[in-house]
Design a protein around this motif. Sequence first.
Motif, PDB file in Angstrom:
ATOM      1  N   ARG A   1       0.809  -1.203   0.000  1.00  0.00           N
ATOM      2  CA  ARG A   1       0.000   0.000   0.000  1.00  0.00           C
ATOM      3  C   ARG A   1       0.848   1.260   0.000  1.00  0.00           C
ATOM      4  O   ARG A   1       0.351   2.340  -0.195  1.00  0.00           O
ATOM      5  CB  ARG A   1      -0.974  -0.015   1.157  1.00  0.00           C
ATOM      6  N   HIS A   2       2.140   1.128   0.186  1.00  0.00           N
ATOM      7  CA  HIS A   2       3.032   2.288   0.220  1.00  0.00           C
ATOM      8  C   HIS A   2       3.615   2.631  -1.154  1.00  0.00           C
ATOM      9  O   HIS A   2       4.278   3.644  -1.300  1.00  0.00           O
ATOM     10  CB  HIS A   2       4.177   2.052   1.208  1.00  0.00           C
ATOM     11  N   TRP A   3       3.398   1.791  -2.154  1.00  0.00           N
ATOM     12  CA  TRP A   3       3.948   2.019  -3.484  1.00  0.00           C
ATOM     13  C   TRP A   3       3.229   3.173  -4.172  1.00  0.00           C
ATOM     14  O   TRP A   3       2.005   3.267  -4.145  1.00  0.00           O
ATOM     15  CB  TRP A   3       3.799   0.757  -4.337  1.00  0.00           C
ATOM     16  N   ARG A   4       4.011   4.063  -4.759  1.00  0.00           N
ATOM     17  CA  ARG A   4       3.463   5.194  -5.514  1.00  0.00           C
ATOM     18  C   ARG A   4       3.923   5.045  -6.960  1.00  0.00           C
ATOM     19  O   ARG A   4       5.081   5.302  -7.287  1.00  0.00           O
ATOM     20  CB  ARG A   4       3.926   6.545  -4.964  1.00  0.00           C
ATOM     21  N   ALA A   5       3.033   4.613  -7.820  1.00  0.00           N
ATOM     22  CA  ALA A   5       3.376   4.368  -9.219  1.00  0.00           C
ATOM     23  C   ALA A   5       3.866   5.629  -9.927  1.00  0.00           C
ATOM     24  O   ALA A   5       4.768   5.566 -10.764  1.00  0.00           O
ATOM     25  CB  ALA A   5       2.171   3.787  -9.956  1.00  0.00           C
ATOM     26  N   GLU A   6       3.288   6.779  -9.587  1.00  0.00           N
ATOM     27  CA  GLU A   6       3.673   8.021 -10.286  1.00  0.00           C
ATOM     28  C   GLU A   6       5.124   8.410 -10.035  1.00  0.00           C
ATOM     29  O   GLU A   6       5.755   9.036 -10.872  1.00  0.00           O
ATOM     30  CB  GLU A   6       2.733   9.183  -9.932  1.00  0.00           C
ATOM     31  N   SER A   7       5.684   8.041  -8.897  1.00  0.00           N
ATOM     32  CA  SER A   7       7.081   8.389  -8.610  1.00  0.00           C
ATOM     33  C   SER A   7       8.013   7.188  -8.707  1.00  0.00           C
ATOM     34  O   SER A   7       9.226   7.339  -8.721  1.00  0.00           O
ATOM     35  CB  SER A   7       7.205   9.011  -7.212  1.00  0.00           C
ATOM     36  N   GLY A   8       7.447   5.976  -8.757  1.00  0.00           N
ATOM     37  CA  GLY A   8       8.272   4.775  -8.809  1.00  0.00           C
ATOM     38  C   GLY A   8       9.007   4.522  -7.506  1.00  0.00           C
ATOM     39  O   GLY A   8      10.109   3.979  -7.511  1.00  0.00           O
ATOM     40  N   THR A   9       8.397   4.918  -6.398  1.00  0.00           N
ATOM     41  CA  THR A   9       9.023   4.757  -5.085  1.00  0.00           C
ATOM     42  C   THR A   9       7.964   4.357  -4.055  1.00  0.00           C
ATOM     43  O   THR A   9       6.772   4.412  -4.325  1.00  0.00           O
ATOM     44  CB  THR A   9       9.676   6.069  -4.605  1.00  0.00           C
ATOM     45  N   TYR A  10       8.457   3.981  -2.901  1.00  0.00           N
ATOM     46  CA  TYR A  10       7.582   3.749  -1.755  1.00  0.00           C
ATOM     47  C   TYR A  10       7.568   5.014  -0.904  1.00  0.00           C
ATOM     48  O   TYR A  10       8.523   5.781  -0.907  1.00  0.00           O
ATOM     49  CB  TYR A  10       8.093   2.580  -0.907  1.00  0.00           C
ATOM     50  N   ARG A  11       6.500   5.211  -0.170  1.00  0.00           N
ATOM     51  CA  ARG A  11       6.362   6.382   0.690  1.00  0.00           C
ATOM     52  C   ARG A  11       6.166   5.962   2.132  1.00  0.00           C
ATOM     53  O   ARG A  11       5.610   4.904   2.414  1.00  0.00           O
ATOM     54  CB  ARG A  11       5.157   7.231   0.263  1.00  0.00           C
TER      55      ARG A  11
END
Length: 86
Positions: free
Chosen positions: A1-11
């Motif tokens: 649930r921490h994956w951010r597809a728009e940045s290609g990173t976890y938050r």
Amino acid sequence: RHWRAESGTYRDWDVAGECLNDADCLDGFYFAEFETDGDRQGRLVAALEDPRRFGLPRPPTLARDDPRYVPDQYWDGSYWPREMAY
């Protein structure tokens, strides 16, 4: 649930705000060790190697393209000593 597809990173999770943090920071790369999805692994490596974001001799604490990045500060800036140990 921490994956951010728009940045290609976890938050990181903001406990006080009960939401994902809106900043790309080095903590998100800790997940890379456990990531099994090849596309996500590639995107994490690309973000880490991108000189506009994290690709410096010492990766910055906060992505360089974040407007809150301050190069000469410890917290939102050039590096965090804990990460340098890894």
